[in-house]
Design an enzyme around this catalytic site. Sequence first.
Site, PDB file in Angstrom:
ATOM      1  N   LYS A 215     -32.972 -37.965  21.864  1.00 19.23           N
ATOM      2  CA  LYS A 215     -33.891 -37.422  22.875  1.00 19.23           C
ATOM      3  C   LYS A 215     -34.485 -36.089  22.428  1.00 19.23           C
ATOM      4  CE  LYS A 215     -33.329 -36.416  27.859  1.00 19.23           C
ATOM      5  NZ  LYS A 215     -32.288 -36.482  28.922  1.00 19.23           N
TER       6      LYS A 215
ATOM      7  N   ASP B 170     -11.156 -34.720  23.022  1.00 14.92           N
ATOM      8  CA  ASP B 170      -9.814 -34.443  23.569  1.00 14.92           C
ATOM      9  C   ASP B 170      -9.899 -33.832  24.971  1.00 14.92           C
ATOM     10  OD1 ASP B 170     -10.839 -31.942  22.790  1.00 14.92           O
ATOM     11  OD2 ASP B 170      -9.025 -31.301  21.743  1.00 14.92           O
ATOM     12  N   GLU B 171     -11.071 -33.300  25.348  1.00 12.71           N
ATOM     13  CA  GLU B 171     -11.179 -32.617  26.639  1.00 12.71           C
ATOM     14  C   GLU B 171     -11.014 -33.582  27.814  1.00 12.71           C
ATOM     15  OE1 GLU B 171     -14.170 -29.524  26.819  1.00 12.71           O
ATOM     16  OE2 GLU B 171     -14.095 -29.282  24.648  1.00 12.71           O
TER      17      GLU B 171
ATOM     18  N   TYR C  68     -18.517 -31.293  32.007  1.00 16.54           N
ATOM     19  CA  TYR C  68     -18.687 -31.904  30.687  1.00 16.54           C
ATOM     20  C   TYR C  68     -17.610 -32.964  30.458  1.00 16.54           C
ATOM     21  CZ  TYR C  68     -17.927 -32.541  25.672  1.00 16.54           C
ATOM     22  OH  TYR C  68     -17.709 -33.112  24.436  1.00 16.54           O
TER      23      TYR C  68
ATOM     24  N   ASN D 218     -11.768 -29.893  18.841  1.00 15.51           N
ATOM     25  CA  ASN D 218     -12.925 -28.994  18.627  1.00 15.51           C
ATOM     26  C   ASN D 218     -13.441 -29.053  17.192  1.00 15.51           C
ATOM     27  OD1 ASN D 218     -11.749 -27.741  21.161  1.00 15.51           O
ATOM     28  ND2 ASN D 218     -13.526 -26.423  20.813  1.00 15.51           N
TER      29      ASN D 218
ATOM     30  N   LYS E  64     -21.891 -22.504  20.645  1.00 12.23           N
ATOM     31  CA  LYS E  64     -20.453 -22.754  20.544  1.00 12.23           C
ATOM     32  C   LYS E  64     -19.746 -21.555  19.907  1.00 12.23           C
ATOM     33  CE  LYS E  64     -20.708 -27.253  21.741  1.00 12.23           C
ATOM     34  NZ  LYS E  64     -22.141 -27.522  21.720  1.00 12.23           N
TER      35      LYS E  64
ATOM     36  N   ARG F  45     -14.508 -17.930  31.599  1.00  9.73           N
ATOM     37  CA  ARG F  45     -15.191 -19.161  32.030  1.00  9.73           C
ATOM     38  C   ARG F  45     -14.459 -19.725  33.258  1.00  9.73           C
ATOM     39  NH1 ARG F  45     -15.108 -23.684  27.437  1.00  9.73           N
ATOM     40  NH2 ARG F  45     -17.020 -22.693  26.747  1.00  9.73           N
TER      41      ARG F  45
HETATM   42  P1  NAD Z   1     -24.892 -31.692  19.861  1.00  7.89           P
HETATM   43  O1  NAD Z   1     -25.156 -31.024  21.175  1.00  7.89           O
HETATM   44  O2  NAD Z   1     -24.992 -30.902  18.605  1.00  7.89           O
HETATM   45  O3  NAD Z   1     -25.857 -32.962  19.701  1.00  7.89           O
HETATM   46  C1  NAD Z   1     -26.096 -33.881  20.727  1.00  7.89           C
HETATM   47  C2  NAD Z   1     -27.267 -34.756  20.293  1.00  7.89           C
HETATM   48  O4  NAD Z   1     -27.498 -35.743  21.324  1.00  7.89           O
HETATM   49  C3  NAD Z   1     -28.578 -33.983  20.140  1.00  7.89           C
HETATM   50  O5  NAD Z   1     -29.243 -34.421  18.978  1.00  7.89           O
HETATM   51  C4  NAD Z   1     -29.361 -34.353  21.398  1.00  7.89           C
HETATM   52  O6  NAD Z   1     -30.775 -34.278  21.237  1.00  7.89           O
HETATM   53  C5  NAD Z   1     -28.891 -35.774  21.625  1.00  7.89           C
HETATM   54  N1  NAD Z   1     -29.023 -36.214  23.040  1.00  7.89           N
HETATM   55  C6  NAD Z   1     -28.637 -35.541  24.148  1.00  7.89           C
HETATM   56  N2  NAD Z   1     -28.901 -36.280  25.241  1.00  7.89           N
HETATM   57  C7  NAD Z   1     -29.456 -37.441  24.816  1.00  7.89           C
HETATM   58  C8  NAD Z   1     -29.924 -38.597  25.476  1.00  7.89           C
HETATM   59  N3  NAD Z   1     -29.868 -38.696  26.802  1.00  7.89           N
HETATM   60  N4  NAD Z   1     -30.436 -39.605  24.741  1.00  7.89           N
HETATM   61  C9  NAD Z   1     -30.505 -39.509  23.384  1.00  7.89           C
HETATM   62  N5  NAD Z   1     -30.075 -38.423  22.694  1.00  7.89           N
HETATM   63  C10 NAD Z   1     -29.549 -37.403  23.409  1.00  7.89           C
HETATM   64  O7  NAD Z   1     -23.441 -32.341  20.025  1.00  7.89           O
HETATM   65  P2  NAD Z   1     -22.249 -32.515  18.978  1.00  7.89           P
HETATM   66  O8  NAD Z   1     -21.410 -31.313  19.019  1.00  7.89           O
HETATM   67  O9  NAD Z   1     -22.783 -33.001  17.695  1.00  7.89           O
HETATM   68  O10 NAD Z   1     -21.425 -33.685  19.688  1.00  7.89           O
HETATM   69  C11 NAD Z   1     -21.675 -35.047  19.383  1.00  7.89           C
HETATM   70  C12 NAD Z   1     -20.674 -35.920  20.122  1.00  7.89           C
HETATM   71  O11 NAD Z   1     -19.351 -35.562  19.747  1.00  7.89           O
HETATM   72  C13 NAD Z   1     -20.740 -35.777  21.646  1.00  7.89           C
HETATM   73  O12 NAD Z   1     -20.582 -37.065  22.220  1.00  7.89           O
HETATM   74  C14 NAD Z   1     -19.571 -34.885  21.976  1.00  7.89           C
HETATM   75  O13 NAD Z   1     -19.087 -35.137  23.273  1.00  7.89           O
HETATM   76  C15 NAD Z   1     -18.579 -35.308  20.915  1.00  7.89           C
HETATM   77  N6  NAD Z   1     -17.584 -34.301  20.532  1.00  7.89           N
HETATM   78  C16 NAD Z   1     -17.989 -33.041  20.193  1.00  7.89           C
HETATM   79  C17 NAD Z   1     -17.037 -32.110  19.792  1.00  7.89           C
HETATM   80  C18 NAD Z   1     -17.435 -30.707  19.396  1.00  7.89           C
HETATM   81  O14 NAD Z   1     -16.560 -29.874  19.172  1.00  7.89           O
HETATM   82  N7  NAD Z   1     -18.715 -30.399  19.252  1.00  7.89           N
HETATM   83  C19 NAD Z   1     -15.671 -32.465  19.755  1.00  7.89           C
HETATM   84  C20 NAD Z   1     -15.314 -33.768  20.090  1.00  7.89           C
HETATM   85  C21 NAD Z   1     -16.269 -34.677  20.490  1.00  7.89           C
HETATM   86  P1  TYD Z   2     -16.593 -23.753  22.907  1.00  2.22           P
HETATM   87  O1  TYD Z   2     -17.070 -23.586  21.507  1.00  2.22           O
HETATM   88  O2  TYD Z   2     -17.558 -23.646  24.027  1.00  2.22           O
HETATM   89  O3  TYD Z   2     -15.807 -25.163  22.951  1.00  2.22           O
HETATM   90  P2  TYD Z   2     -14.889 -25.800  24.142  1.00  2.22           P
HETATM   91  O4  TYD Z   2     -15.106 -25.064  25.382  1.00  2.22           O
HETATM   92  O5  TYD Z   2     -15.446 -27.190  24.217  1.00  2.22           O
HETATM   93  O6  TYD Z   2     -13.495 -25.739  23.634  1.00  2.22           O
HETATM   94  O7  TYD Z   2     -15.441 -22.699  23.169  1.00  2.22           O
HETATM   95  C1  TYD Z   2     -14.265 -22.654  22.377  1.00  2.22           C
HETATM   96  C2  TYD Z   2     -13.364 -21.596  22.954  1.00  2.22           C
HETATM   97  O8  TYD Z   2     -13.979 -20.316  22.812  1.00  2.22           O
HETATM   98  C3  TYD Z   2     -13.113 -21.770  24.443  1.00  2.22           C
HETATM   99  O9  TYD Z   2     -11.788 -21.366  24.757  1.00  2.22           O
HETATM  100  C4  TYD Z   2     -14.101 -20.797  25.071  1.00  2.22           C
HETATM  101  C5  TYD Z   2     -14.163 -19.659  24.065  1.00  2.22           C
HETATM  102  N1  TYD Z   2     -15.465 -18.927  24.004  1.00  2.22           N
HETATM  103  C6  TYD Z   2     -15.476 -17.532  24.104  1.00  2.22           C
HETATM  104  O10 TYD Z   2     -14.429 -16.870  24.243  1.00  2.22           O
HETATM  105  N2  TYD Z   2     -16.677 -16.896  24.039  1.00  2.22           N
HETATM  106  C7  TYD Z   2     -17.853 -17.562  23.894  1.00  2.22           C
HETATM  107  O11 TYD Z   2     -18.942 -16.924  23.869  1.00  2.22           O
HETATM  108  C8  TYD Z   2     -17.819 -18.990  23.766  1.00  2.22           C
HETATM  109  C9  TYD Z   2     -19.088 -19.778  23.604  1.00  2.22           C
HETATM  110  C10 TYD Z   2     -16.590 -19.626  23.829  1.00  2.22           C
END
Ligand code: NAD
Ligand code: TYD
Length: 329
Positions: free
Chosen positions: A32, A118-119, A141, A170, A180, A264
């Site tokens: 998207k 894992d969340e 989320y 994470n 993040k 948070r």
């Molecule tokens: P991101 O936010 O970097 O990317 C998300 C992507 O999805 C983007 O390219 C966005 O444009 C696309 N998108 C969003 N809504 C959409 C829709 N309705 N239709 C089509 N495309 C859409 O996210 P990420 O960190 O790469 O995470 C990817 C996946 O991994 C997610 O499902 C997330 O829940 C999962 N995940 C992430 C983490 C983490 O630490 N980032 C950990 C475990 C699981």
């Molecule tokens: P985040 O990267 O948002 O991942 P998640 O909430 O999915 O674990 O945050 C990681 C940890 O860092 C979480 O405990 C929240 C904390 N955090 C801060 O302390 N300051 C910040 O500005 C952000 C974005 C996260």
Amino acid sequence: MRLLVTGGCGFIGSAYVRLALAEGHEVRVLDKLTYAGRPENIEGTGAELVEGAIEDPAVAGEAMAGCEAVVNFAAESHVDRSIADPEAFARTHVIGTSVLLDAVRERGVARYLQVSTDEVYGSIESGSFDESSPIQPSSPYSATKAAGDLLVSAHVHTYATEAVICRGSNNYGPRQYPEKLIPLMVLNALHGDSLPVYGDGRQVRNWLYMEDFARAIHTVLERGRPGEAYNAGGPDEMENLDVVRRILELTGRDESLIEHVTDRPGHDRRYSLGSEKIRSELGWEARVRFAEGLEQTVSWYRDNESWWEPIRSGDYREYYERQYGRALG
Ligand code: NAD
Ligand code: TYD
């Protein structure tokens, strides 16, 4: 295989696209292109890009035509944004997953993988979650991600869909959007801006390098048992303050940049994910330890200003002001 990768322009999705192409698969991406979707993440890889939303049945159905498998990364991925504005999370994670699963069934796509987190298990004080732990999400989320996982299970039971779930802890690494923890702190440190630590900073996260997660997802897609969920946890757990201190060391800054800010709401204290099932059944193990992965990540952000500069000078500034009540320096 010909694969449809949804959300393939995001952080982990684009790492997975590179891995799948390197393994010889053909890849079509459906994305998207939200603020987090960056076409440049897959530029020059040979993946085909279709712009569209997974919750649009016509778009989703057409995008998976001719594909043997769908890997669903598409998501709103940031907990703080889900607290401020949950609706898009429900639309993408619940409606979007439901639409994809219906299209998979109607088109007879052989395999579906749901990328999850894992969340969905909530917070744990000691020990680690396994796949039989109760689903107890605590943020909008994680609640909507859990709903997506439950829809996958419902399709497995009701329609015998060949679907699998892979839940990661994470992730961190190159190309992560700077909302993040790790990329936010790295970019703020490089700029000499303060580092906003939520609450006491003693929350614990279980860090997984995104290439390790991409490899876990591909392993589960190819060899996971239909209907099963597999956890992929990182090799290291760390308190947020220790992560921030390491970033200060790697960027040559001192601790005076650390600023404790309002916590948070509903903040999960600790995540810890056991990977015994994926290790014993499928032979997957994380390869990148946190010290090494963090060093690579900091170097990547240092060397790739052309990737993050347009983000940091665009809408992200407004987001940052809203979220942190102050402007970036
Ligand atoms: P991101 O936010 O970097 O990317 C998300 C992507 O999805 C983007 O390219 C966005 O444009 C696309 N998108 C969003 N809504 C959409 C829709 N309705 N239709 C089509 N495309 C859409 O996210 P990420 O960190 O790469 O995470 C990817 C996946 O991994 C997610 O499902 C997330 O829940 C999962 N995940 C992430 C983490 C983490 O630490 N980032 C950990 C475990 C699981
Ligand atoms: P985040 O990267 O948002 O991942 P998640 O909430 O999915 O674990 O945050 C990681 C940890 O860092 C979480 O405990 C929240 C904390 N955090 C801060 O302390 N300051 C910040 O500005 C952000 C974005 C996260």
